[in-house]
Design a protein around this motif. Structure first.
Motif, PDB file in Angstrom:
ATOM      1  N   PHE A  69       0.383  -1.153  -6.666  1.00  0.00           N
ATOM      2  CA  PHE A  69       0.871  -1.221  -5.269  1.00  0.00           C
ATOM      3  C   PHE A  69      -0.268  -0.643  -4.421  1.00  0.00           C
ATOM      4  N   LEU A  70      -0.222  -0.825  -3.004  1.00  0.00           N
ATOM      5  CA  LEU A  70      -0.968  -0.232  -2.019  1.00  0.00           C
ATOM      6  C   LEU A  70      -0.133   1.147  -1.783  1.00  0.00           C
ATOM      7  N   HIS A 104      -0.352   3.489   0.168  1.00  0.00           N
ATOM      8  CA  HIS A 104      -0.162   4.012   1.821  1.00  0.00           C
ATOM      9  C   HIS A 104       0.726   3.097   2.359  1.00  0.00           C
ATOM     10  N   LEU A 105       0.959   1.899   2.048  1.00  0.00           N
ATOM     11  CA  LEU A 105       1.807   0.890   2.724  1.00  0.00           C
ATOM     12  C   LEU A 105       3.327   1.118   2.087  1.00  0.00           C
ATOM     13  N   LEU A 152       2.577  -8.390   1.147  1.00  0.00           N
ATOM     14  CA  LEU A 152       1.135  -8.361   1.180  1.00  0.00           C
ATOM     15  C   LEU A 152       0.516  -9.768   0.827  1.00  0.00           C
ATOM     16  N   VAL A 194      -5.908  -6.031   9.805  1.00  0.00           N
ATOM     17  CA  VAL A 194      -6.521  -6.194   8.302  1.00  0.00           C
ATOM     18  C   VAL A 194      -7.037  -4.885   7.922  1.00  0.00           C
ATOM     19  N   ARG A 234      -5.815  -2.092   7.794  1.00  0.00           N
ATOM     20  CA  ARG A 234      -4.393  -1.341   7.309  1.00  0.00           C
ATOM     21  C   ARG A 234      -4.374  -1.330   5.742  1.00  0.00           C
ATOM     22  N   VAL A 235      -5.039  -2.315   5.334  1.00  0.00           N
ATOM     23  CA  VAL A 235      -4.826  -2.482   3.987  1.00  0.00           C
ATOM     24  C   VAL A 235      -5.553  -1.586   3.203  1.00  0.00           C
ATOM     25  N   VAL A 236      -6.410  -0.797   3.905  1.00  0.00           N
ATOM     26  CA  VAL A 236      -7.438   0.249   3.287  1.00  0.00           C
ATOM     27  C   VAL A 236      -6.808   1.614   3.491  1.00  0.00           C
ATOM     28  N   PRO A 237      -6.642   2.658   2.840  1.00  0.00           N
ATOM     29  CA  PRO A 237      -6.204   3.730   3.184  1.00  0.00           C
ATOM     30  C   PRO A 237      -7.046   4.644   4.102  1.00  0.00           C
ATOM     31  N   VAL A 269      -6.996  -0.483  -4.765  1.00  0.00           N
ATOM     32  CA  VAL A 269      -6.479  -1.102  -3.706  1.00  0.00           C
ATOM     33  C   VAL A 269      -7.226  -2.714  -3.577  1.00  0.00           C
TER      34      VAL A 269
END
Lengths: 239, 298
Positions: A105-106, A108-109, A117, B15, B17-20, B204
């Motif tokens: 998973f990601l 941080h989300l 997603l 967009v 946000r998907v990257v920490p 990610v």
């Protein structure tokens, strides 16, 4: 029970959604899979079994083009994977829901954002009601705002399955989806997959769980495939 | 360029946000962009100042020339009259005049002091010439002077004007080369920071590819973040650089070149192109690094 809000149009009925012709797969000079020939028709339900290390995960990776065959012809949705661009592969994956053994998973989300997603990457907004229903169905409503590292192994698998079906994909590939689940939750997830199959989805599950296979066979027409000695076989009817 | 603006628009916020968030690469990119923008302001100031200097020297000296008449005392007036007659009929000469004793004294004062008895010294006569814009034929004039007034020597300032103008031109080139090098160093540093961020976010990227994200989508998330960092860093660095240039001493004749290092008039607008240029460099560097690295993930 959670249901897909949108009707599903089964595309290309009568043509295989996944087709392998004499496919072989090698890693570092060692052949893992060879002479694989298979046609998965739309709406079919298959289990994939075999001893550990037989190549079940590798086979699934071939089926969503994470790996390319060393030889032979592999086509997904009637298209040869060798002719696909990277964008084609990405578009094709939006039609395939994958549940991995290790459920990445990601981190941080939130769980809800992770499940939504597939919609986010295709620039579509998730319907909050549909998302809540899906979370409830997989028993993760209370964990919607939690981060994935806060989930247990079983919760992660349920979240991965929810993410895989979020886009209402044509094919669902699952690698040991019930490995960390208790029997009750395994049944619920199996029922979800069966319901999706009745809606026309193609389902392929790699598993060691014979009870799961028997339960599924009592409810839906399934075929059991087995990988042994690097080759794909149709398993006996005694399962 | 349109893609850059599209990406920076607010719709891109979801967009990336998907990257920490990554603290180290964020700080590195901001700091690099700020430092490079600060240096770029000075390189620009140097380049513009030397450009102004070269133009000033060229303008001041290009249209002036001097004729020096060295002859025995009994011939000097006759030769001076002959030179004036030649100048009257020479095309390209706008005006000319013989420097008087006071002007000669002013020229010699810095070397011999104020008490020099100019009248009693056998000084040559100097004739100052101002040429027209088209200019005079210096070689033709020399030949005529050699015939009419053998003691007259034409100095059109070329001998010492050229190296000065060349030196100023080279300094200007040096400033421009410095700007290019600063841009390249910025691109290099941002590429390294972007590669570090991409490598740290391998999981990610794998997850995004698994759920069907296209390379453009994934790259956009990284590129937008680095472009904005480059832009904000460069804005800060440019502002600091402009403030530093503003507090430099004012240009004056006594200080010459050193006090003229700065911006004048509309030149103050030039540093404002540094932040968008830095953003463009960050965009191109991160996009190239992201697309290159994404090819390794099926």
């Amino acid at each position: 029970m959670w249901r897909f809000a949108r009707p599903v149009a089964v595309k290309g009925w009568g043509r295989a959604v996944i087709e392998l012709q004499n496919v072989a797969m090698s890693y570092g000079g060692r052949e893992l899979l060879s002479e694989m020939t298979l046609r998965l028709m739309p709406g079919s339900f298959h289990f994939l079994t075999g001893p550990s290390g037989a190549g079940k995960t590798t086979f699934l990776k071939l089926c969503y083009a994470e790996l390319s065959p060393s030889s032979g012809m592999l086509s997904l949705f009637d298209r040869d994977v060798r002719m696909m661009t990277r964008d084609d592969v990405a578009a094709m994956r939006q039609r395939i829901g994958v549940v991995h053994q290790d459920c990445q998973f990601l981190d941080h989300l939130s769980v809800a954002e992770n499940i939504a997603l597939p919609l986010s990457v295709s620039r579509r907004a998730a319907d909050p009601k549909e998302l809540r229903e899906l979370l409830s169905w997989v028993g993760l409503r209370a964990q919607a705002d939690a981060l994935p590292p806060q989930l247990s192994g079983g919760e992660r698998q349920r979240a991965a399955l929810a993410r895989a079906v979020m886009m209402s994909p044509d094919i669902i590939l699952a690698d040991e989806p019930t490995g960390n689940l208790d029997w009750e939750m395994s049944q619920r997830l199996l029922n979800l997959l069966i319901e999706l199959n009745r809606m026309g989805k193609t389902v392929l599950i790699a598993t060691h769980d014979l009870n799961l296979i028997r339960t599924a066979k009592s409810q839906v027409a399934t075929r059991v495939l087995r990988i042994a000695n690097q080759r794909l076989q149709l398993a006996g009817a005694d399962l | 360029m349109r893609r850059l603006f599209d990406m920076l628009r607010s719709e891109g916020r979801g967009v990336d946000r998907v990257v920490p968030p990554t603290g180290f690469t964020a700080r590195l990119t901001l700091l690099t962009a700020a430092a490079m923008a600060f240096l770029a302001v000075f390189a620009l100031a140097l380049s513009l100042a030397t450009g102004r200097l070269a133009d000033r020297w060229a303008d001041a000296l290009a249209r002036s020339a001097t004729i020096r008449i060295s002859a025995p005392a009994d011939q000097i007036e006759a030769q001076a009259a002959a030179v004036l007659a030649v100048l009257e009929t020479t095309p390209g000469i706008e005006s000319f005049r013989i420097l008087d004793d006071a002007e000669m004294k002013a020229l010699l004062d810095p070397w011999f002091g104020p008490d020099l008895p100019v009248e009693s010294l056998p000084l040559p006569k100097l004739i100052e010439i101002v040429e027209t814009v088209a200019g005079a034929d210096a070689e033709g004039l020399r030949l005529r002077l050699a015939t009419e007034a053998p003691g007259a020597v034409l100095d059109d300032h070329t001998r010492w004007r050229r190296p000065l103008v060349e030196a100023a031109g080279r300094l200007r080139t040096l400033g421009l080369v410095s700007l290019v090098l600063i841009g390249a160093a910025t691109a290099g540093m941002i590429t390294l920071a972007a590669q570090a961020a991409l490598a740290a976010n391998g999981q990610v990227i794998r997850v995004l590819r698994l759920v069907g994200a296209r390379d453009q989508f994934i790259a956009r998330a990284f590129v937008r973040r680095f472009t904005l960092r480059g832009l904000w860093g460069a804005l800060g660095g440019t502002a600091l650089g402009m403030m530093a240039v503003a507090v430099l001493p004012e240009a004056d004749d006594a200080g010459g070149f050193l006090t003229g290092l700065g911006f004048t008039g509309a030149h103050w607008l030039w540093p404002l192109i540094i932040p968008p240029l830095a953003a463009l460099v960050a965009y191109a560097a991160t996009r190239a690094a992201a697309l290159r690295m994404l090819k390794e993930v099926r």
